[in-house]
Design a protein around this motif. Sequence first.
Motif, PDB file in Angstrom:
ATOM      1  N   GLY A   1      22.256 -35.926  -6.044  1.00 20.11           N
ATOM      2  CA  GLY A   1      23.694 -35.899  -5.862  1.00 20.11           C
ATOM      3  C   GLY A   1      24.138 -34.923  -4.786  1.00 20.11           C
ATOM      4  N   SER A   2      25.455 -34.806  -4.644  1.00 23.47           N
ATOM      5  CA  SER A   2      26.043 -33.952  -3.611  1.00 23.47           C
ATOM      6  C   SER A   2      27.146 -33.082  -4.196  1.00 23.47           C
ATOM      7  CB  SER A   2      26.637 -34.814  -2.494  1.00 23.47           C
ATOM      8  OG  SER A   2      25.659 -35.610  -1.869  1.00 23.47           O
ATOM      9  N   LEU A   3      27.350 -31.955  -3.551  1.00 20.65           N
ATOM     10  CA  LEU A   3      28.451 -31.050  -3.880  1.00 20.65           C
ATOM     11  C   LEU A   3      28.910 -30.380  -2.601  1.00 20.65           C
ATOM     12  CD1 LEU A   3      27.379 -29.092  -7.118  1.00 20.65           C
ATOM     13  CD2 LEU A   3      29.295 -30.686  -6.925  1.00 20.65           C
ATOM     14  N   ARG A   4      30.178 -29.984  -2.557  1.00 21.16           N
ATOM     15  CA  ARG A   4      30.670 -29.189  -1.447  1.00 21.16           C
ATOM     16  C   ARG A   4      31.283 -27.900  -1.982  1.00 21.16           C
ATOM     17  NH1 ARG A   4      35.139 -30.064   3.361  1.00 21.16           N
ATOM     18  NH2 ARG A   4      36.619 -29.680   1.667  1.00 21.16           N
ATOM     19  N   LEU A   5      30.762 -26.799  -1.510  1.00 22.12           N
ATOM     20  CA  LEU A   5      31.282 -25.488  -1.863  1.00 22.12           C
ATOM     21  C   LEU A   5      32.271 -25.035  -0.787  1.00 22.12           C
ATOM     22  CD1 LEU A   5      28.003 -23.662  -2.966  1.00 22.12           C
ATOM     23  CD2 LEU A   5      29.500 -25.165  -4.303  1.00 22.12           C
ATOM     24  N   SER A   6      33.280 -24.295  -1.224  1.00 18.45           N
ATOM     25  CA  SER A   6      34.244 -23.715  -0.299  1.00 18.45           C
ATOM     26  C   SER A   6      34.378 -22.224  -0.566  1.00 18.45           C
ATOM     27  CB  SER A   6      35.619 -24.375  -0.466  1.00 18.45           C
ATOM     28  OG  SER A   6      35.562 -25.757  -0.202  1.00 18.45           O
ATOM     29  N   CYS A   7      34.738 -21.496   0.463  1.00 16.74           N
ATOM     30  CA  CYS A   7      34.946 -20.051   0.331  1.00 16.74           C
ATOM     31  C   CYS A   7      36.117 -19.674   1.226  1.00 16.74           C
ATOM     32  CB  CYS A   7      33.682 -19.310   0.735  1.00 16.74           C
ATOM     33  SG  CYS A   7      33.904 -17.520   0.901  1.00 16.74           S
ATOM     34  N   VAL A   8      37.156 -19.157   0.615  1.00 13.68           N
ATOM     35  CA  VAL A   8      38.325 -18.712   1.367  1.00 13.68           C
ATOM     36  C   VAL A   8      38.243 -17.203   1.572  1.00 13.68           C
ATOM     37  CG1 VAL A   8      40.822 -18.572   1.423  1.00 13.68           C
ATOM     38  CG2 VAL A   8      39.730 -20.589   0.448  1.00 13.68           C
ATOM     39  N   ALA A   9      38.375 -16.791   2.819  1.00 13.75           N
ATOM     40  CA  ALA A   9      38.291 -15.375   3.158  1.00 13.75           C
ATOM     41  C   ALA A   9      39.678 -14.808   3.439  1.00 13.75           C
ATOM     42  CB  ALA A   9      37.407 -15.189   4.388  1.00 13.75           C
ATOM     43  N   SER A  10      39.854 -13.512   3.126  1.00 12.37           N
ATOM     44  CA  SER A  10      41.152 -12.875   3.372  1.00 12.37           C
ATOM     45  C   SER A  10      41.263 -12.345   4.789  1.00 12.37           C
ATOM     46  CB  SER A  10      41.366 -11.734   2.380  1.00 12.37           C
ATOM     47  OG  SER A  10      40.390 -10.725   2.577  1.00 12.37           O
ATOM     48  N   GLY A  11      40.112 -12.301   5.481  1.00 11.31           N
ATOM     49  CA  GLY A  11      40.121 -11.810   6.846  1.00 11.31           C
ATOM     50  C   GLY A  11      39.045 -12.484   7.660  1.00 11.31           C
ATOM     51  N   PHE A  12      38.934 -12.057   8.926  1.00  9.99           N
ATOM     52  CA  PHE A  12      37.955 -12.686   9.811  1.00  9.99           C
ATOM     53  C   PHE A  12      36.613 -11.961   9.768  1.00  9.99           C
ATOM     54  CE2 PHE A  12      36.393 -14.969  13.388  1.00  9.99           C
ATOM     55  CZ  PHE A  12      35.609 -14.071  14.086  1.00  9.99           C
ATOM     56  N   ALA A  13      35.561 -12.746   9.831  1.00 11.99           N
ATOM     57  CA  ALA A  13      34.214 -12.191   9.972  1.00 11.99           C
ATOM     58  C   ALA A  13      33.441 -13.060  10.939  1.00 11.99           C
ATOM     59  CB  ALA A  13      33.499 -12.136   8.623  1.00 11.99           C
ATOM     60  N   TYR A  14      32.803 -12.441  11.921  1.00  9.53           N
ATOM     61  CA  TYR A  14      32.046 -13.207  12.905  1.00  9.53           C
ATOM     62  C   TYR A  14      30.929 -14.005  12.253  1.00  9.53           C
ATOM     63  CZ  TYR A  14      28.925 -14.205  16.814  1.00  9.53           C
ATOM     64  OH  TYR A  14      28.117 -14.841  17.719  1.00  9.53           O
ATOM     65  N   CYS A  15      30.245 -13.393  11.333  1.00 11.62           N
ATOM     66  CA  CYS A  15      29.123 -14.038  10.677  1.00 11.62           C
ATOM     67  C   CYS A  15      29.444 -14.255   9.206  1.00 11.62           C
ATOM     68  CB  CYS A  15      27.870 -13.182  10.824  1.00 11.62           C
ATOM     69  SG  CYS A  15      26.413 -13.885  10.084  1.00 11.62           S
ATOM     70  N   MET A  16      29.351 -15.490   8.763  1.00 15.13           N
ATOM     71  CA  MET A  16      29.535 -15.802   7.349  1.00 15.13           C
ATOM     72  C   MET A  16      28.351 -16.623   6.879  1.00 15.13           C
ATOM     73  SD  MET A  16      33.591 -16.474   6.936  1.00 15.13           S
ATOM     74  CE  MET A  16      33.477 -16.177   5.166  1.00 15.13           C
ATOM     75  N   ALA A  17      28.061 -16.489   5.597  1.00 10.74           N
ATOM     76  CA  ALA A  17      26.835 -17.105   5.099  1.00 10.74           C
ATOM     77  C   ALA A  17      26.960 -17.502   3.635  1.00 10.74           C
ATOM     78  CB  ALA A  17      25.668 -16.131   5.263  1.00 10.74           C
ATOM     79  N   TRP A  18      26.027 -18.314   3.214  1.00 10.96           N
ATOM     80  CA  TRP A  18      25.839 -18.640   1.808  1.00 10.96           C
ATOM     81  C   TRP A  18      24.485 -18.109   1.370  1.00 10.96           C
ATOM     82  CZ3 TRP A  18      29.619 -20.476  -1.218  1.00 10.96           C
ATOM     83  CH2 TRP A  18      30.706 -21.142  -0.617  1.00 10.96           C
ATOM     84  N   TYR A  19      24.483 -17.492   0.192  1.00  8.60           N
ATOM     85  CA  TYR A  19      23.272 -17.056  -0.466  1.00  8.60           C
ATOM     86  C   TYR A  19      23.234 -17.696  -1.850  1.00  8.60           C
ATOM     87  CZ  TYR A  19      22.427 -13.414   3.011  1.00  8.60           C
ATOM     88  OH  TYR A  19      22.158 -12.741   4.178  1.00  8.60           O
ATOM     89  N   ARG A  20      22.088 -17.648  -2.461  1.00  7.34           N
ATOM     90  CA  ARG A  20      21.987 -18.137  -3.835  1.00  7.34           C
ATOM     91  C   ARG A  20      21.000 -17.293  -4.612  1.00  7.34           C
ATOM     92  NH1 ARG A  20      18.960 -24.017  -2.821  1.00  7.34           N
ATOM     93  NH2 ARG A  20      16.897 -23.191  -2.243  1.00  7.34           N
ATOM     94  N   GLN A  21      21.186 -17.286  -5.926  1.00 10.97           N
ATOM     95  CA  GLN A  21      20.285 -16.532  -6.792  1.00 10.97           C
ATOM     96  C   GLN A  21      20.063 -17.319  -8.065  1.00 10.97           C
ATOM     97  OE1 GLN A  21      21.544 -12.518  -7.656  1.00 10.97           O
ATOM     98  NE2 GLN A  21      19.444 -11.901  -8.121  1.00 10.97           N
ATOM     99  N   ALA A  22      18.814 -17.669  -8.300  1.00  5.81           N
ATOM    100  CA  ALA A  22      18.433 -18.345  -9.531  1.00  5.81           C
ATOM    101  C   ALA A  22      18.031 -17.298 -10.561  1.00  5.81           C
ATOM    102  CB  ALA A  22      17.280 -19.295  -9.257  1.00  5.81           C
ATOM    103  N   PRO A  23      18.100 -17.626 -11.853  1.00  8.98           N
ATOM    104  CA  PRO A  23      17.728 -16.670 -12.894  1.00  8.98           C
ATOM    105  C   PRO A  23      16.308 -16.149 -12.697  1.00  8.98           C
ATOM    106  CG  PRO A  23      18.851 -18.532 -13.867  1.00  8.98           C
ATOM    107  CD  PRO A  23      18.628 -18.873 -12.429  1.00  8.98           C
ATOM    108  N   GLY A  24      16.174 -14.836 -12.733  1.00 10.96           N
ATOM    109  CA  GLY A  24      14.858 -14.221 -12.604  1.00 10.96           C
ATOM    110  C   GLY A  24      14.323 -14.152 -11.186  1.00 10.96           C
ATOM    111  N   LYS A  25      15.127 -14.564 -10.238  1.00 10.01           N
ATOM    112  CA  LYS A  25      14.679 -14.538  -8.838  1.00 10.01           C
ATOM    113  C   LYS A  25      15.601 -13.672  -7.994  1.00 10.01           C
ATOM    114  CE  LYS A  25      12.399 -19.057  -8.768  1.00 10.01           C
ATOM    115  NZ  LYS A  25      12.243 -20.329  -8.024  1.00 10.01           N
TER     116      LYS A  25
END
Length: 120
Positions: A16-40
Amino acid sequence: QVQLVESGGGSVQVGGSLRLSCVASGFAYCMAWYRQAPGKEREGVAYITSIVTATYADPVKGRFTISRDNAKKTLYLQMSSLKPEDTAMYYCAAVRGSFCRLVAADVDYWGQGTQVTVSS
């Protein structure tokens, strides 16, 4: 100070598919997504600069697409062909400087996270 608010997580079946969104209150040159699974450890998924240069971690190449709308101060992550190993808490991240890489220690601002669960 940049505040980040994610949305769009949820439960989906394999493939399947999903789309994540992230609204920022200010500007940042570099933005990223990270993830963390349980125990990792937290791992980088993808980053994008304000001039729309993107880099992806190997496990998500060809399946995930990062994008941003600078006018709306919004970061996106389109996830397709999802696998059970993609199950994790996904975090939006921003870096104050102009050197971008997928290293959690570089991140200056974190969102609260949004859960993605992929079931078979």
